[in-house]
Design a protein around this motif. Structure first.
Motif, PDB file in Angstrom:
ATOM      1  N   ASP A 206       0.879  -1.170   0.000  1.00  0.00           N
ATOM      2  CA  ASP A 206       0.000   0.000   0.000  1.00  0.00           C
ATOM      3  C   ASP A 206       0.915   1.217   0.000  1.00  0.00           C
ATOM      4  O   ASP A 206       1.452   1.608   1.056  1.00  0.00           O
ATOM      5  N   LEU A 207       1.125   1.824  -1.166  1.00  0.00           N
ATOM      6  CA  LEU A 207       2.081   2.911  -1.323  1.00  0.00           C
ATOM      7  C   LEU A 207       1.406   4.093  -2.014  1.00  0.00           C
ATOM      8  O   LEU A 207       0.686   3.917  -3.001  1.00  0.00           O
ATOM      9  N   ILE A 208       1.655   5.302  -1.500  1.00  0.00           N
ATOM     10  CA  ILE A 208       0.984   6.494  -2.005  1.00  0.00           C
ATOM     11  C   ILE A 208       1.972   7.652  -2.067  1.00  0.00           C
ATOM     12  O   ILE A 208       2.984   7.669  -1.361  1.00  0.00           O
ATOM     13  N   THR A 209       1.689   8.617  -2.929  1.00  0.00           N
ATOM     14  CA  THR A 209       2.564   9.771  -3.084  1.00  0.00           C
ATOM     15  C   THR A 209       2.326  10.796  -1.973  1.00  0.00           C
ATOM     16  O   THR A 209       1.233  10.914  -1.426  1.00  0.00           O
ATOM     17  N   ALA A 210       3.378  11.559  -1.686  1.00  0.00           N
ATOM     18  CA  ALA A 210       3.294  12.693  -0.758  1.00  0.00           C
ATOM     19  C   ALA A 210       4.307  13.743  -1.198  1.00  0.00           C
ATOM     20  O   ALA A 210       5.367  13.405  -1.746  1.00  0.00           O
ATOM     21  N   ASP A 211       3.991  14.995  -0.973  1.00  0.00           N
ATOM     22  CA  ASP A 211       4.925  16.075  -1.273  1.00  0.00           C
ATOM     23  C   ASP A 211       6.171  15.914  -0.409  1.00  0.00           C
ATOM     24  O   ASP A 211       6.074  15.668   0.792  1.00  0.00           O
ATOM     25  N   SER A 212       7.339  16.054  -1.006  1.00  0.00           N
ATOM     26  CA  SER A 212       8.578  15.868  -0.243  1.00  0.00           C
ATOM     27  C   SER A 212       9.071  17.142   0.427  1.00  0.00           C
ATOM     28  O   SER A 212       9.958  17.089   1.281  1.00  0.00           O
ATOM     29  N   ALA A 213       8.515  18.294   0.062  1.00  0.00           N
ATOM     30  CA  ALA A 213       8.975  19.556   0.649  1.00  0.00           C
ATOM     31  C   ALA A 213       8.499  19.681   2.094  1.00  0.00           C
ATOM     32  O   ALA A 213       7.370  19.313   2.425  1.00  0.00           O
ATOM     33  N   ARG A 214       9.338  20.212   2.938  1.00  0.00           N
ATOM     34  CA  ARG A 214       9.025  20.357   4.355  1.00  0.00           C
ATOM     35  C   ARG A 214       8.051  21.511   4.574  1.00  0.00           C
ATOM     36  O   ARG A 214       8.057  22.508   3.849  1.00  0.00           O
ATOM     37  N   GLY A 215       7.198  21.385   5.588  1.00  0.00           N
ATOM     38  CA  GLY A 215       6.305  22.468   5.964  1.00  0.00           C
ATOM     39  C   GLY A 215       7.096  23.686   6.411  1.00  0.00           C
ATOM     40  O   GLY A 215       8.175  23.566   7.011  1.00  0.00           O
TER      41      GLY A 215
END
Length: 428
Positions: A206-215
């Protein structure tokens, strides 16, 4: 609301929390890690649970986590104050046979999860994260770090793009991750390497994308906080911070509980979602440990509360006509009470009065949110929880812009204020 140093510290800690939580499974693990560091005891659902009052505990089921504090004076009819939120966010989820590509590019096959703003995923460095199920029955977390990109077509090759960009969900959403021959490469080998396991032993994922930039905190007077997955990790983080703060010397007259569910973005009807049995299972087992019979359990639930916390819409300066013409919550002006005549939010008059009391006790100013009649209203775990458990439920949250974008915008002051109200809800 002014932005205090405490609010900035809270936002920076939220940035750490989001960075550690690129998937619902990572978020549940990060909740568990923080609770364990604070002295909470992790329980397995397959084991017998403590049968005496007192103690602080948590469980993790797939991408969901539930934590609670039982006061030493708890009885069979002690009420519960549960703050509900969710760990998942819209994104692009890996398909079976995921390694694809052509013309020298390596790509991955993905399926749209939930309702993302698809164009917001363009031209960002993305992570791929989630869990791998192994041949020996173990489950491991995997996180690629910055690996993927969904490149936009240059304006020179389509002069009409600024007239209305629309991505085909099948052909326009397959990210690139390298150069090479897809018959000779395997994205799962990359994920296995990130988890320290052998790709040949992977039996499911179960793999999904996420933004890699830090908050990041930014803007005039540090008013803004931008990050991926604020919907709804902003609420989960606020509740975790509040529950940990409440734990030391807790003497509430009720059980304080955090329920962070998975799968809210796709309807919640799973074993780890709000429409599944996880919350009722946990409450029933706690009641059993307190010696409750059926009458006791019903009495306790009738005196209980659920605060369903999720993000809502701040008035948008460029699209004010999409909002109610009178009720226009503004980012940075306090948490919101969410109201809908058709009970897409569970708030009623009694719940609104209770929310006002918790905000007043926390010295927090609240705003109201209601949709424009011509704009369909979304929903939350609130009506689901109220309908499943019969528990009095109030829908609240913080106002944001860019909801369901790969990177959303919140107010620094609102984030901290929500956590303060959560603390009052847990302890008052």
């Amino acid at each position: 609301m002014s932005v205090t140093p405490a609010a900035i510290r809270h936002a920076e800690d939220l940035a750490d929390f989001v960075a550690a939580s690129p998937s619902s499974f990572h978020a549940a693990a990060e909740v568990a890690r923080r609770l364990q560091d604070a002295g909470f005891t992790g329980l397995e659902e397959t084991d017998a649970w403590p049968a005496q009052p007192g103690g602080r505990f948590f469980i993790v089921r797939d991408g969901a986590a539930i934590a609670w504090i039982v006061p030493a004076a708890a009885t069979a009819t002690t009420a519960v104050h549960v703050l509900g939120a969710h760990n998942d966010s819209p994104g692009l989820k890996l398909k079976p046979k995921p390694t694809t590509g052509s013309r020298g590019w390596l790509q991955i096959g993905v399926e749209v999860y939930g309702g993302p703003l698809l164009n917001s995923w363009l031209d960002r460095e993305l992570r791929l994260a989630g869990r791998l199920a192994m041949a020996d029955g173990s489950v491991v977390l995997a996180d690629s770090g910055p690996l993927l990109r969904l490149p936009q077509l240059a304006i020179h090759l389509d002069r009409q793009q600024n007239d209305g960009l629309s991505l085909d969900k099948q052909t326009g959403t397959q990210p690139v991750w390298g150069l090479g021959d897809p018959t000779q490469e395997d994205i799962l080998a990359v994920m296995a390497d990130s988890a320290g396991v052998d790709a040949a032993d992977i039996r499911g994922f179960d793999l999904i994308t996420a933004d890699s930039a830090r908050g990041v905190v930014f803007g005039k007077d540090d008013a803004f906080f931008a990050s991926g997955r604020l919907d709804d990790l902003a609420s989960v983080h606020a509740a975790v911070v509040a529950l940990i703060d409440a734990a030391d010397g807790f003497d509430g007259e009720h059980i304080a509980m955090l329920a962070a569910f998975d799968h809210e973005e796709i309807g919640s009807e799973t074993r780890s979602g709000a429409a599944g049995p996880i919350l009722s299972d946990v409450i029933a087992r706690i009641r059993d440990g307190l010696g409750a019979d059926a009458q006791d359990a019903h009495r306790a639930m009738a005196a209980s509360w659920c605060l369903s916390s999720d993000v809502g819409h701040s008035v948008h300066p460029n699209f004010a006509g999409r909002h109610d013409p009178v009720v226009q919550p503004l980012l940075g002006s306090g948490p919101i009470l969410k109201i809908n005549a058709n009970q897409r939010y569970a708030t009623d008059a009694v719940g609104a009065a209770a929310w006002a009391g918790w905000c007043e006790a926390a010295d927090v100013t609240s705003q109201e949110f209601v949709s424009n009649n011509d704009v369909p209203c979304g929903s939350t775990i609130g009506p689901i929880t109220a309908g499943r458990l019969g528990i009095r439920t109030v829908d609240v949250g913080i106002p944001i812009l860019s909801m369901h974008s790969a990177r959303e915008l919140a107010g620094v002051a609102d984030l901290h204020a929500l956590s303060r109200v959560a603390g009052t809800f847990f302890t008052s």
